[in-house]
Design a protein around this motif. Structure first.
Motif, PDB file in Angstrom:
ATOM      1  N   LEU A 152     -11.645 129.220 -49.109  1.00 31.17           N
ATOM      2  CA  LEU A 152     -11.652 129.179 -47.649  1.00 31.17           C
ATOM      3  C   LEU A 152     -10.363 129.753 -47.078  1.00 31.17           C
ATOM      4  O   LEU A 152     -10.384 130.495 -46.090  1.00 31.17           O
ATOM      5  N   VAL A 153      -9.232 129.407 -47.696  1.00 27.70           N
ATOM      6  CA  VAL A 153      -7.950 129.954 -47.237  1.00 27.70           C
ATOM      7  C   VAL A 153      -7.920 131.469 -47.423  1.00 27.70           C
ATOM      8  O   VAL A 153      -7.426 132.207 -46.559  1.00 27.70           O
ATOM      9  N   TRP A 154      -8.453 131.946 -48.529  1.00 25.16           N
ATOM     10  CA  TRP A 154      -8.513 133.383 -48.760  1.00 25.16           C
ATOM     11  C   TRP A 154      -9.360 134.078 -47.697  1.00 25.16           C
ATOM     12  O   TRP A 154      -8.970 135.131 -47.156  1.00 25.16           O
ATOM     13  N   ARG A 155     -10.489 133.507 -47.374  1.00 24.90           N
ATOM     14  CA  ARG A 155     -11.364 134.111 -46.371  1.00 24.90           C
ATOM     15  C   ARG A 155     -10.716 134.095 -44.988  1.00 24.90           C
ATOM     16  O   ARG A 155     -10.961 134.986 -44.177  1.00 24.90           O
ATOM     17  N   ARG A 156      -9.916 133.072 -44.724  1.00 23.40           N
ATOM     18  CA  ARG A 156      -9.270 132.972 -43.413  1.00 23.40           C
ATOM     19  C   ARG A 156      -8.047 133.867 -43.287  1.00 23.40           C
ATOM     20  O   ARG A 156      -7.781 134.395 -42.210  1.00 23.40           O
ATOM     21  N   THR A 157      -7.275 133.995 -44.352  1.00 21.70           N
ATOM     22  CA  THR A 157      -5.987 134.674 -44.264  1.00 21.70           C
ATOM     23  C   THR A 157      -5.959 136.025 -44.965  1.00 21.70           C
ATOM     24  O   THR A 157      -5.125 136.873 -44.642  1.00 21.70           O
TER      25      THR A 157
ATOM     26  N   LEU B 115      -0.638 119.302 -45.948  1.00 23.32           N
ATOM     27  CA  LEU B 115       0.621 120.036 -45.812  1.00 23.32           C
ATOM     28  C   LEU B 115       0.476 121.476 -46.293  1.00 23.32           C
ATOM     29  O   LEU B 115       1.040 122.402 -45.691  1.00 23.32           O
ATOM     30  N   VAL B 116      -0.269 121.676 -47.364  1.00 15.54           N
ATOM     31  CA  VAL B 116      -0.477 123.030 -47.877  1.00 15.54           C
ATOM     32  C   VAL B 116      -1.288 123.859 -46.886  1.00 15.54           C
ATOM     33  O   VAL B 116      -0.976 125.035 -46.623  1.00 15.54           O
ATOM     34  N   LEU B 117      -2.322 123.276 -46.290  1.00 13.15           N
ATOM     35  CA  LEU B 117      -3.114 124.001 -45.300  1.00 13.15           C
ATOM     36  C   LEU B 117      -2.281 124.351 -44.077  1.00 13.15           C
ATOM     37  O   LEU B 117      -2.404 125.456 -43.518  1.00 13.15           O
ATOM     38  N   VAL B 118      -1.429 123.438 -43.637  1.00 15.10           N
ATOM     39  CA  VAL B 118      -0.544 123.721 -42.506  1.00 15.10           C
ATOM     40  C   VAL B 118       0.424 124.840 -42.873  1.00 15.10           C
ATOM     41  O   VAL B 118       0.660 125.774 -42.089  1.00 15.10           O
ATOM     42  N   ALA B 119       1.003 124.760 -44.065  1.00 14.24           N
ATOM     43  CA  ALA B 119       1.967 125.778 -44.496  1.00 14.24           C
ATOM     44  C   ALA B 119       1.311 127.151 -44.603  1.00 14.24           C
ATOM     45  O   ALA B 119       1.900 128.166 -44.201  1.00 14.24           O
ATOM     46  N   THR B 120       0.100 127.210 -45.147  1.00 16.07           N
ATOM     47  CA  THR B 120      -0.572 128.506 -45.268  1.00 16.07           C
ATOM     48  C   THR B 120      -0.906 129.073 -43.897  1.00 16.07           C
ATOM     49  O   THR B 120      -0.826 130.291 -43.687  1.00 16.07           O
TER      50      THR B 120
ATOM     51  N   THR C  38      -0.819 136.023 -32.289  1.00 17.39           N
ATOM     52  CA  THR C  38       0.087 135.452 -33.293  1.00 17.39           C
ATOM     53  C   THR C  38      -0.598 134.469 -34.205  1.00 17.39           C
ATOM     54  O   THR C  38      -0.003 134.028 -35.181  1.00 17.39           O
ATOM     55  N   ARG C  39      -1.832 134.092 -33.907  1.00 16.87           N
ATOM     56  CA  ARG C  39      -2.547 133.178 -34.794  1.00 16.87           C
ATOM     57  C   ARG C  39      -3.371 133.982 -35.789  1.00 16.87           C
ATOM     58  O   ARG C  39      -3.925 135.026 -35.448  1.00 16.87           O
ATOM     59  N   PRO C  40      -3.519 133.487 -37.035  1.00 18.18           N
ATOM     60  CA  PRO C  40      -4.345 134.217 -38.006  1.00 18.18           C
ATOM     61  C   PRO C  40      -5.792 134.232 -37.583  1.00 18.18           C
ATOM     62  O   PRO C  40      -6.376 133.189 -37.290  1.00 18.18           O
ATOM     63  N   ALA C  41      -6.360 135.419 -37.489  1.00 13.75           N
ATOM     64  CA  ALA C  41      -7.739 135.532 -37.028  1.00 13.75           C
ATOM     65  C   ALA C  41      -8.683 135.063 -38.114  1.00 13.75           C
ATOM     66  O   ALA C  41      -8.538 135.419 -39.280  1.00 13.75           O
ATOM     67  N   ALA C  42      -9.660 134.248 -37.731  1.00 11.92           N
ATOM     68  CA  ALA C  42     -10.652 133.769 -38.688  1.00 11.92           C
ATOM     69  C   ALA C  42     -11.650 134.878 -38.967  1.00 11.92           C
ATOM     70  O   ALA C  42     -12.167 135.514 -38.051  1.00 11.92           O
TER      71      ALA C  42
END
Length: 508
Positions: A106-111, A456-461, A477-481
């Motif tokens: 999910l983090v990969w798909r988001r970022t 914390l890891v999700l916030v940091a990423t 400035t926010r990472p686009a989903a």
């Protein structure tokens, strides 16, 4: 042949470049790490609790509800399928690393960041998480089941509108994990409620009153039906183990003479009265500040798990008659035990080669000894971090993290609401120990430690992705989903009307 190899090579390079192969790489890494962790813990580290439950699962002793019958039943089914008790510890590792893979994907798909997705996988190797991964404890089962529901909820939230069957299949799976969490830990209900809310909001971002009532009714019905089914399958002996809490309060708040008077006034039998008085004397003489029933109360051998069931009514009557009169001493005692839980958590590393005094590891366990080389390596790893970063193993730190998660109105990234609910789950779980904690034990804060680390890891990423986007000069400035169904590096699809899965997770 060379043409075929060239085509495969070209396809692999293209898949690596456009990112479609990365989730599979994450899956391979997660499987390798899970296998390595399971190897370290093989055949599973057992405490006195899990040693007893293994005997119940193997049919060597009757099941009782002192420990969760659902765990004994699950272990019995695993043994019947595989013929090996060690599959329980392996399954724990598989659930954790499978869940971390889902979150990393999910983090990969988001970022679109390979590095940030690897950071999510690294949670499983953190010393305060890995230390209990292979210990067969109900606390570990609760933590991994709730984290699995969290990952399922985030997955459902990002599904496109057309994936109706997939969405309902995932919701059913999440409900099963949540039901197991509610049944495997008697005080796990407070922690399960916010996660249940998270699952409902993933399916319906703005559910009305009827939908809330229907979802709640289904959850209660499934938990109730699941409990009845487990009881029918195991026929557990009744123990009314909740009575250990008033016993603990009575022998620590009252003097031995007050305990004797209270027992006589409540109509206790002579045997119970004498044991209660002896427990109060022993705890005072040996300066035992908690867990009075197991540490101070005179017990016969073998241990009689049904003793409290026969005397629970009298014990509760003693408590209700005496604690209002000694409310100040009660508050002081409970404050003492709770602060010890927060600041002096013990059993950071479970050795796995012994159980409590007076008990022996099950013969099946002794026949498969632990790998001492790997065990000592793990112990050095965990205790070294406990020395250098002790806050990772202490309840006050994770209580603070949960408070921050709940109180902050917005976090970077799309998961503000989910993070707040995850923090609420941890907060309620810790606070539930204020009137009930039997002793100071790190396993009692394992779920807050796991959920807090993931949060914390999700916030940091999210912060890292925002900074990377800002550094690239993007206007937002926010990472686009990324739209559901797309992977980083692929061409955009035609625009479609936004559905509820694109909810930004605004604070509730």
């Amino acid at each position: 042949m060379s043409g075929t190899v060239d085509r495969w090579t070209t396809a692999l390079r293209r898949a690596w470049k456009d990112g479609t192969a990365w989730p599979w790489c994450l899956a391979v890494l997660a499987a390798a790490c899970g296998y390595a962790v399971a190897t370290v813990f093989h055949p599973g580290y057992l405490s006195a609790d899990s040693n007893t439950q293994l005997g119940q699962a193997l049919g060597d002793e009757p099941v009782n509800d002192w420990h969760p019958p659902v765990m004994a039943l699950a272990w019995r089914i695993l043994i019947a399928i595989t013929g090996d008790f060690s599959t329980m510890a392996a399954l724990q590792a598989a659930v954790l690393w499978g869940t971390l893979w889902v979150l990393a994907r999910l983090v990969w798909r988001r970022t679109g960041s390979r590095g940030l997705s690897l950071v999510v996988l690294a949670v499983g190797l953190a010393p305060h998480i890995m230390n209990l991964t292979g210990v067969v404890w109900k606390d570990v089962h609760l933590a991994y089941a709730l984290l699995a529901v969290f990952a399922i909820a985030l997955t459902v939230r990002d599904l496109p509108e057309g994936r109706v069957r997939t969405r309902w299949a995932l919701l059913v799976l999440g409900l099963l994990f949540l039901t197991y969490a509610a049944l495997v830990r008697k005080n796990g209900i407070p922690a399960a409620i916010p996660v249940f809310v998270l699952l409902v909001l993933a399916a319906w971002p703005a559910p009305g009153r009827r939908r809330w009532l229907a979802a709640t009714g289904v959850f209660v019905a499934v938990v109730t039906g699941g409990s009845a089914a487990v009881n029918a399958a195991t026929a557990p002996l009744a123990t009314r183990v909740y009575a250990v809490i008033p016993v603990d309060d009575l022998v620590h708040v009252l003097t031995p003479e007050q305990v004797r008077t209270a027992a006589e006034r409540a109509g206790a039998e002579t045997d119970l009265r004498d044991r209660m008085v002896a427990a109060a004397v022993t705890c005072r003489d040996r300066n035992i500040t908690s867990d009075g029933y197991l540490q101070c109360f005179p017990q016969r051998r073998p241990f009689d798990v049904t003793y409290l069931d026969r005397h629970a009514d009298v014990v509760v009557r003693m408590w209700t008659q005496q604690m209002p009169k000694h409310w100040k001493g009660y508050a002081e005692y409970r404050g003492r035990v709770f602060t010890k839980l927060l600041f002096r958590s013990n059993q950071i590393f479970w050795n796995g080669t012994r159980v409590n005094a007076g008990a022996r590891l099950h013969p099946e366990v002794r026949a498969q000894p632990l790998n001492d080389t790997l065990r000592f390596a793990l112990q050095n790893y965990v205790t070294g971090f406990a020395r250098d970063l002790p806050m990772l193993f202490q309840g006050w730190f994770w209580l603070g993290v949960s408070l921050v998660l709940v109180l902050r109105r917005r976090w970077a990234g799309p998961y503000t609401r989910e993070l707040r609910l995850l923090g609420a789950s941890s907060l309620l779980y810790v606070l539930a120990y204020l009137p009930t904690a039997p002793e100071s034990n790190y396993r009692y804060v394992y779920w807050p430690a796991l959920s807090g680390t993931v949060a914390l890891v999700l916030v940091a990423t999210a912060f890292a992705a925002r900074r990377r986007t800002a550094a690239a000069g993007a206007p937002d400035t926010r990472p686009a989903a990324l739209p559901a169904g797309r992977t980083p590096g692929t061409a955009p699809e035609p625009a479609a009307p936004a559905g509820p899965r694109e909810d930004t997770g605004a604070a509730v």
